[in-house]
Scaffold this active site. Structure first.
Site, mmCIF file in Angstrom:
data_model
loop_
_atom_site.group_PDB
_atom_site.id
_atom_site.type_symbol
_atom_site.label_atom_id
_atom_site.label_comp_id
_atom_site.label_asym_id
_atom_site.label_seq_id
_atom_site.Cartn_x
_atom_site.Cartn_y
_atom_site.Cartn_z
ATOM 1 N N ALA A 10 0.820 -1.217 0.000
ATOM 2 C CA ALA A 10 0.000 0.000 0.000
ATOM 3 C C ALA A 10 0.849 1.261 0.000
ATOM 4 O O ALA A 10 0.437 2.292 0.519
ATOM 5 C CB ALA A 10 -0.924 -0.014 1.226
ATOM 6 N N GLY A 12 2.066 2.797 -2.736
ATOM 7 C CA GLY A 12 1.966 3.561 -3.986
ATOM 8 C C GLY A 12 1.238 4.888 -3.807
ATOM 9 O O GLY A 12 0.400 5.057 -2.932
ATOM 10 N N ARG A 16 -2.287 9.491 -10.630
ATOM 11 C CA ARG A 16 -3.411 9.925 -11.473
ATOM 12 C C ARG A 16 -4.698 10.189 -10.687
ATOM 13 O O ARG A 16 -5.671 10.712 -11.215
ATOM 14 C CB ARG A 16 -3.649 8.906 -12.593
ATOM 15 C CG ARG A 16 -2.651 9.093 -13.725
ATOM 16 C CD ARG A 16 -2.898 8.136 -14.838
ATOM 17 N NE ARG A 16 -2.306 6.831 -14.577
ATOM 18 C CZ ARG A 16 -2.673 5.713 -15.200
ATOM 19 N NH1 ARG A 16 -3.625 5.736 -16.105
ATOM 20 N NH2 ARG A 16 -2.088 4.573 -14.912
ATOM 21 N N LYS A 23 -3.335 6.306 -2.568
ATOM 22 C CA LYS A 23 -4.364 5.695 -3.402
ATOM 23 C C LYS A 23 -5.237 4.690 -2.647
ATOM 24 O O LYS A 23 -6.439 4.623 -2.877
ATOM 25 C CB LYS A 23 -3.674 4.997 -4.570
ATOM 26 C CG LYS A 23 -4.605 4.319 -5.531
ATOM 27 C CD LYS A 23 -3.811 3.948 -6.750
ATOM 28 C CE LYS A 23 -4.335 2.778 -7.469
ATOM 29 N NZ LYS A 23 -3.469 2.388 -8.570
ATOM 30 N N TYR A 370 -35.454 21.012 18.692
ATOM 31 C CA TYR A 370 -34.088 20.536 18.924
ATOM 32 C C TYR A 370 -33.979 19.890 20.299
ATOM 33 O O TYR A 370 -34.295 20.522 21.313
ATOM 34 C CB TYR A 370 -33.078 21.700 18.855
ATOM 35 C CG TYR A 370 -31.708 21.254 19.285
ATOM 36 C CD1 TYR A 370 -31.030 20.256 18.583
ATOM 37 C CD2 TYR A 370 -31.087 21.782 20.426
ATOM 38 C CE1 TYR A 370 -29.786 19.803 18.992
ATOM 39 C CE2 TYR A 370 -29.841 21.331 20.840
ATOM 40 C CZ TYR A 370 -29.197 20.346 20.125
ATOM 41 O OH TYR A 370 -27.971 19.891 20.529
ATOM 42 N N ALA A 427 -47.177 26.670 27.023
ATOM 43 C CA ALA A 427 -46.602 27.101 25.748
ATOM 44 C C ALA A 427 -45.815 28.397 25.942
ATOM 45 O O ALA A 427 -46.216 29.265 26.717
ATOM 46 C CB ALA A 427 -47.706 27.302 24.725
#
Ligand code: UD1
Ligand code: MG
Length: 463
Positions: A10, A12, A16, A23, A370, A427
């Site tokens: 791993a 590399g 590109r 990669k 919330y 409320a």
């Protein structure tokens, strides 16, 4: 039992990909390719201590991601796959039987192929068994070259293959079983290839070396040609994603999950879904998510590392690190953030956000609310537009709402605060003190009415 070990290449860069990341961290179905490959090694029975990853480019990003116990070595200069394996020489000496070599950028290698090729390798008493595959277009791969009698002679890389060899469609997957001692010997004898002026040590040359030293060499043709597939750029990566996506969707469909219109449906390789669940378009389910049976998920929903029970309706909603028990109704437009843990038959409506909170069975939070850092009991009703005020700007505090409480519309609960069992808040209240059980708390300014004030003052007119 004799000890086998696995080395995963791993180091590399993957130029590109045009990425800061190595990669092998490029993702297929939102899972880095290296995790697919390490997962395959685990499934094939390797313990973390018997897995070593050869790292190089971007290793500071890769190392923290490796599972506990998996070791790593560094390849300072990328001098080829043979050179990469050399860096793991000490680790390989610790294997008393065989060594599996895998490429960290070939995510579709599977444990069945790995286990069956080991049986083949052992039965044939080979020094090396190359896992090969028949592909339509062999361009770029090492070709498996055989003698007239079918004997496996060597691997010819694209750069060095003759015109005749280039026609061969059986290719090297980049995965191999080696006898550990034979591998060490071959590594010792690998010479750097100077093709095109660049010096590289090709692991593939080990086949020729071992053969000429009198060892047996073999191939095992994988039943799945996909095991060779890798990606060099993001176009090819998108191709791997599509192959993997279809495979995972088909697996779930065959297990009884309905996906009648698969547009935009992405299911990660590690997600589990129960039978008779229907997934609607635009839904993404990734990570270690577990969805129960008989649910309807979607459209346009997202679940990551989340658990959803049976018969849950989850519409246009979002869950990360959250859980929802059976028979709940979520959304549309609900957001469950990490640590949201909902009981059975919970109802969450539109624009409700839950974070780091438990919500008891049968509780309803239908609109515009919330809830953060809270413990909400069962059978609670939270009216429209409520908020737990959990954050002072410096510290976070918890809100407790006990069973059967009724939170009036527009209530703000300033934590730390507790609303007792069956209590009500009026409320529009801003609750700053605990509310005892069975009580009503009214915490708002009483209404004053100024009769005919408008007629007297005429403050505004558009007529
Ligand atoms: C290699 C094989 C080829 C095979 C193909 C399958 C060689 C010489 N060729 O070619 O026969 O068909 O894989 O995909 O082995 N890596 C390092 N260090 C390095 C070079 C590579 O760790 O110095 C790692 C890469 O990160 C990658 C893996 O080794 O994970 C394979 O390397 P790559 O350069 O992709 O080899 P291929 O040219 O594809
Ligand atoms: Mg490659």
């Amino acid at each position: 039992m004799l000890r086998n070990r696995a080395v995963i290449l791993a180091a590399g860069e993957g130029t590109r990909m045009k990425s800061q990341k190595p990669k092998v961290l490029a993702e297929v179905l939102y899972k880095p390719m290296i995790d697919w490959v390490i997962g395959c090694a685990f499934d094939a029975g390797f313990s973390p201590a018997d897995i070593c990853v050869v790292t190089g480019y971007g290793r500071e990003l890769l190392l923290p991601r490796l599972p506990n116990g998996v070791s790593a070595v560094v390849q300072e200069r990328r001098l080829g796959t043979g050179h990469a394996v050399m860096q793991a020489g000490k680790f390989i000496s610790g294997a008393d039987a065989n060594v599996l070599i895998l490429c960290g950028d070939a995510p579709f290698i599977d444990s069945e192929t790995v286990c069956r090729s080991l049986e083949h390798h052992t039965r044939a008493e080979s020094a090396v068994t190359v896992i090969s595959a028949e592909v339509e277009n062999p361009f770029g791969y090492g070709r498996i070259v055989r003698g007239g009698d079918g004997a496996f002679l060597k691997i010819a890389e694209e750069k060095e293959a003759s015109d005749l060899e280039k026609l061969i469609r059986e290719v090297n997957s980049g995965a191999y079983w080696f006898n550990a001692q034979a591998l060490l010997l071959a590594l010792d004898r690998l010479a750097a290839d100077g093709l095109n002026g660049e010096k590289e040590y090709y692991l593939t040359d080990a086949v020729k070396i071992l053969r000429s030293a009198g060892y047996k060499t073999a191939t095992f043709t994988s039943p799945s040609a996909d095991c060779v597939l890798g990606a060099n750029d993001r176009v090819q990566l998108a191709g791997l994603n599509e192959i993997a996506r279809q495979k995972v969707l088909h697996k779930h469909m065959l297990n009884g999950v309905s996906i009648p219109f698969a547009d935009g449906v992405v299911i990660g390789p590690d997600a589990a879904i129960g039978a008779d669940t229907e997934i609607m378009p635009g839904t993404v389910i990734i990570g270690a998510s577990v969805i129960g049976a008989g649910c309807v998920i979607g459209p346009d929903s997202y679940a990551e590392n989340s658990r959803i029970g049976d018969r849950v309706r989850f519409q246009r909603s979002w869950a990360q690190g959250a859980s929802v028990d059976s028979d709940s109704l979520i959304g549309p437009f609900a957001r469950l953030r990490p640590g949201a843990s909902l009981g059975r038959s919970v109802k969450l409506g539109n624009f409700v956000e839950i974070k780091n909170s438990s919500v008891g069975d049968g509780t309803k939070i239908p609109h515009l609310t919330y809830i953060g850092d809270s413990d909400i009991g069962s059978g609670v009703n939270v009216g429209c537009g409520c908020a737990t005020v959990n954050y002072t700007g410096r510290d976070k505090f918890r809100t407790v709402i006990e069973n059967g409480a009724f939170i009036g519309c527009g209530t703000s609960l300033v934590a730390p605060v507790t609303v007792g069992e069956n209590a009500y808040t009026a409320a529009g209240s801003t609750i700053t003190e605990n509310v005892p059980a069975n009580s009503l708390a009214i915490a708002r300014v009483s209404q004053t009415v100024k009769k005919d004030w408008v007629i007297r003052k005429k403050p505004y007119s558009n007529r």
